[in-house]
Design a protein around this motif. Sequence first.
Motif, PDB file in Angstrom:
ATOM      1  N   GLU A   1     -10.928   7.805   6.577  1.00  0.00           N
ATOM      2  CA  GLU A   1      -9.906   8.735   6.131  1.00  0.00           C
ATOM      3  C   GLU A   1      -9.432   8.304   4.759  1.00  0.00           C
ATOM      4  O   GLU A   1      -9.393   7.101   4.459  1.00  0.00           O
ATOM      5  N   SER A   2      -9.063   9.283   3.937  1.00  0.00           N
ATOM      6  CA  SER A   2      -8.462   8.903   2.663  1.00  0.00           C
ATOM      7  C   SER A   2      -7.415   9.938   2.292  1.00  0.00           C
ATOM      8  O   SER A   2      -7.496  11.089   2.691  1.00  0.00           O
ATOM      9  N   GLY A   3      -6.427   9.477   1.530  1.00  0.00           N
ATOM     10  CA  GLY A   3      -5.361  10.403   1.137  1.00  0.00           C
ATOM     11  C   GLY A   3      -4.217   9.648   0.521  1.00  0.00           C
ATOM     12  O   GLY A   3      -4.337   8.461   0.211  1.00  0.00           O
ATOM     13  N   THR A   4      -3.093  10.308   0.334  1.00  0.00           N
ATOM     14  CA  THR A   4      -1.918   9.627  -0.214  1.00  0.00           C
ATOM     15  C   THR A   4      -1.345   8.699   0.848  1.00  0.00           C
ATOM     16  O   THR A   4      -1.627   8.863   2.043  1.00  0.00           O
ATOM     17  N   PRO A   5      -0.519   7.744   0.430  1.00  0.00           N
ATOM     18  CA  PRO A   5       0.040   6.801   1.409  1.00  0.00           C
ATOM     19  C   PRO A   5       0.767   7.504   2.550  1.00  0.00           C
ATOM     20  O   PRO A   5       0.598   7.131   3.712  1.00  0.00           O
ATOM     21  N   SER A   6       1.525   8.508   2.242  1.00  0.00           N
ATOM     22  CA  SER A   6       2.259   9.153   3.326  1.00  0.00           C
ATOM     23  C   SER A   6       1.296   9.870   4.263  1.00  0.00           C
ATOM     24  O   SER A   6       1.509   9.905   5.477  1.00  0.00           O
ATOM     25  N   ASP A   7       0.189  10.431   3.735  1.00  0.00           N
ATOM     26  CA  ASP A   7      -0.808  11.056   4.606  1.00  0.00           C
ATOM     27  C   ASP A   7      -1.329  10.059   5.621  1.00  0.00           C
ATOM     28  O   ASP A   7      -1.368  10.311   6.821  1.00  0.00           O
ATOM     29  N   ILE A   8      -1.748   8.896   5.118  1.00  0.00           N
ATOM     30  CA  ILE A   8      -2.426   7.946   5.989  1.00  0.00           C
ATOM     31  C   ILE A   8      -1.447   7.263   6.932  1.00  0.00           C
ATOM     32  O   ILE A   8      -1.709   7.110   8.121  1.00  0.00           O
ATOM     33  N   PHE A   9      -0.286   6.871   6.384  1.00  0.00           N
ATOM     34  CA  PHE A   9       0.615   6.066   7.228  1.00  0.00           C
ATOM     35  C   PHE A   9       1.417   6.941   8.175  1.00  0.00           C
ATOM     36  O   PHE A   9       1.643   6.573   9.328  1.00  0.00           O
ATOM     37  N   ASP A  10       1.863   8.102   7.688  1.00  0.00           N
ATOM     38  CA  ASP A  10       2.754   8.897   8.529  1.00  0.00           C
ATOM     39  C   ASP A  10       2.021   9.977   9.314  1.00  0.00           C
ATOM     40  O   ASP A  10       2.435  10.313  10.422  1.00  0.00           O
ATOM     41  N   HIS A  11       0.941  10.525   8.725  1.00  0.00           N
ATOM     42  CA  HIS A  11       0.232  11.592   9.437  1.00  0.00           C
ATOM     43  C   HIS A  11      -1.258  11.305   9.518  1.00  0.00           C
ATOM     44  O   HIS A  11      -2.076  12.022   8.944  1.00  0.00           O
TER      45      HIS A  11
ATOM     46  N   ALA B   1       0.838  -1.210   0.000  1.00  0.00           N
ATOM     47  CA  ALA B   1       0.000   0.000   0.000  1.00  0.00           C
ATOM     48  C   ALA B   1       0.861   1.243   0.000  1.00  0.00           C
ATOM     49  O   ALA B   1       0.591   2.207  -0.709  1.00  0.00           O
ATOM     50  N   ARG B   2       1.889   1.206   0.796  1.00  0.00           N
ATOM     51  CA  ARG B   2       2.720   2.408   0.890  1.00  0.00           C
ATOM     52  C   ARG B   2       3.501   2.664  -0.386  1.00  0.00           C
ATOM     53  O   ARG B   2       3.607   3.795  -0.852  1.00  0.00           O
ATOM     54  N   GLU B   3       4.093   1.579  -0.970  1.00  0.00           N
ATOM     55  CA  GLU B   3       4.989   1.773  -2.111  1.00  0.00           C
ATOM     56  C   GLU B   3       4.249   2.004  -3.419  1.00  0.00           C
ATOM     57  O   GLU B   3       4.681   2.776  -4.263  1.00  0.00           O
ATOM     58  N   VAL B   4       3.189   1.247  -3.621  1.00  0.00           N
ATOM     59  CA  VAL B   4       2.632   1.155  -4.975  1.00  0.00           C
ATOM     60  C   VAL B   4       1.406   2.042  -5.183  1.00  0.00           C
ATOM     61  O   VAL B   4       1.177   2.532  -6.279  1.00  0.00           O
ATOM     62  N   SER B   5       0.610   2.257  -4.136  1.00  0.00           N
ATOM     63  CA  SER B   5      -0.678   2.895  -4.404  1.00  0.00           C
ATOM     64  C   SER B   5      -0.553   4.409  -4.490  1.00  0.00           C
ATOM     65  O   SER B   5       0.361   5.015  -3.940  1.00  0.00           O
ATOM     66  N   ASP B   6      -1.519   4.983  -5.225  1.00  0.00           N
ATOM     67  CA  ASP B   6      -1.595   6.442  -5.340  1.00  0.00           C
ATOM     68  C   ASP B   6      -2.510   7.031  -4.284  1.00  0.00           C
ATOM     69  O   ASP B   6      -2.378   8.182  -3.897  1.00  0.00           O
ATOM     70  N   GLN B   7      -3.499   6.222  -3.858  1.00  0.00           N
ATOM     71  CA  GLN B   7      -4.434   6.701  -2.842  1.00  0.00           C
ATOM     72  C   GLN B   7      -4.677   5.569  -1.855  1.00  0.00           C
ATOM     73  O   GLN B   7      -4.773   4.410  -2.247  1.00  0.00           O
ATOM     74  N   VAL B   8      -4.760   5.901  -0.586  1.00  0.00           N
ATOM     75  CA  VAL B   8      -5.061   4.900   0.429  1.00  0.00           C
ATOM     76  C   VAL B   8      -6.319   5.332   1.159  1.00  0.00           C
ATOM     77  O   VAL B   8      -6.515   6.511   1.453  1.00  0.00           O
TER      78      VAL B   8
END
Lengths: 243, 354
Positions: free
Chosen positions: A218-228, A201-208
Amino acid sequence: MSHLSARGLRKSFGTLEVLRGVDIDIELGEALCIIGPSGSGKSTLLRCLNLLIRPDAGEIYLDSVKLTNPKIRPEWVRQQIGMVFQSFNLFTHLNTTKNVMLGLRHAKKVSRSKAREKAIFELNRVGLGDKLDAFPAQLSGGQQQRVAIARALAMDPKVILFDEPTSALDPESIHEVLAVMAQLAHEKMTMAVVTHEMGFAREVSDQVVFFDAGKILESGTPSDIFDHPKSERTRAFMDKILR
Amino acid sequence: MTEPLPSQAPAPPSAKRTGPGSGKRARLRPALRAFGSRLLHGVRALGPRLLREIRYFPHRTREALYRNRVSLTLLALSVSGAVAIFVVMGLVGIFDLPFIIKNIPSGLGPAELALEFTTFTFLVGMVGAIGLGMVRAHPPKKTTRRGLLWRWPLYGFASGYVAAIRGTPFLVQLQIVYFAVIFTSPRLTFLGWDANYLAGFAALLLNTTGYQAEAFRGGFQSVDAGQTEAGRAVGLSRLQVFGRITLPQSLRLVTLPLANEWISNFKTATILSYIGVIEIFFWARNDIAALTGRDLEAFVLLTLFYLIINVTVSRVITYVEKVRRIPGLGTPIPEIGISTRILGAGGAGRSSSR
C-alpha cells in the motif's frame, strides 16, 4: 516522470526471492517513508536504488536517466544518491572532518581546501561544529550518525537514502538524529527513509509506503496509511505497532 | 579524553616499503644507520624521560611495578638462577666468560649479514604478500560473471602457493631453490654475492612472502565490511576503497603479526647456514671448529646475539604500537605512563579508552 522511480525490481539471493516486482516513485523534494516488518526486503530495495546491489530485473530512473544501463558508472550513481546506514559505518581511522572529506576528495576530485570547507560547513549544519577533530570512537551514537548524514550531504546528492538510521540508537540520540532529518525534509531534500519511527513517518513524510514480503502492499499519504489502511495486512501491522 | 601527542618514536619497519628492494648492499648500510640513529635517539631520550617520571610521578612507577609483581618476580628469579648457574660453572672451570666477551666483535659481520637478509626479504616479500593477501581475501563466488573467469586460476595460484609454503619446512624449500639454482647456473654472481647466497635469499624471500600473505589476508578481512560498503556508497571505486579504507586500517591491525613474522624470519635465516651462507649460526659453529672444546660458550654467545636483537625488536614494536594507536581501532589502550609501557599493564590494565 518522477524524480527517482523504479519499475519491476526483482532480486533473488539463491533460492530466496527478496524483491518480487517493486514499483516505486519519489517526487522531487518529497520525503518517502518505507515501513514494514523486518526481513521484508526494505534494505535490499534501498541498496538496489543506489546500485550497491544489482537487481536481477527491472529499471531505475533518476531524473530520466536510466541507472540500470550497464554503460553508466555505479560510482557516478552513488554520487547522485547518498546513503546513511543503520550502523553508521564511519571510517574509524579518520577523524570527523576527514570522514566527510573522503568522498569529495577522491570520488569528486575536489581540492583539499575546498573539500575541507564543505566538510566543515556540513558538520556545522548537523550541529557538530565542535567535533571536527574527533575520531568516531570518541563520539556517541547520535553524533556518529549525524557525521554519517554530513558525509552524505557533502556530496550534494539529488536523493538521500536512509536505512533505519535510528534503529541502533538510544532514545535520546534518536531525537537528535530525527531532528536533523526533519530539518532536511523541511528544506525539501528528496529522501527515502526506511524506519520504524512511526511518529517521524506520520509527521514529516509526504508519502508512506507499506512494504511486506518483497512487494509494496500500500502507498499513500501518512494519514491514508496510518488512519485509513486499505489492506488487511496493513491493518494488522498498524494494530500491532500503534497500540 | 584528549588524544596524546605522538612522541618521536622511530617509524615501524613497514613504513620503509618505498626503500630499495634490489638487494644492493651499499644502500642498506646508510638506511640501517638512519633507522638505528633514530632508534638510538628515541632510546636515549627514554632514559631521562623515565627518570623524570620516576621522580615526579613515583606512584605511576610503583603502580606499574606492583601490577606486574608476579611476572617481575619470576623474571628476577629466572635471571638470577641462570646467572648463578653460569657463575658456578665458571668457578668450577666449565665455563669461560672472558672467551665470550673476546669473541663478540667477530660476530658482528655475520650478524649484519643476517639482519640484511632478514630485513630485505621481509620488505621485498611484503609487496608480493599484499598482492597475495588481496587475492585470498576475496574468494571468487559461484555468481562471478563470465568476464572475470581469470579470477579462479589466480585465486587457485595464490592459495596453492601459500599452502605450499606454510605446509613444508623451510629446509625443504631451501633445498629445492638451492638445487634449482646450482644446476642451472652454478657460477652465478650478482653484486658480489655467490650462487649459494642468492639461492638462500630467494628461498627466504619466497618463504616470508607466503607467511606475510596470510597475515595481510587476516588484516584485510578484519576490516569492517560496513565501512567498505559506506566507501562504495560515497562513490569510491573498489580500488579506492581498498587503498583509502581497507589498507590503512589493515596496516595497523597487521603490525604485530608482521613483527612476529620478522622475528620468525630472522630465526629461519639460521637455516641458510646449511648451504654455506656465513651468518651468525655458521659463524658460531665454525668458531668451535676453530677452537674446539668451547661449544657451550660459543652457543651461549650466539644466544646472546639472538636475544638482544629479537627482544629489542619486540619491545620497539610494542612501544610503537602503543604510540601510534587510534582510538577504536584494535585493542583500546588507556592513557599510561612510560614505566607501564615498558613493564606492561598487568592483569587489570585492559580498559576501554572511552
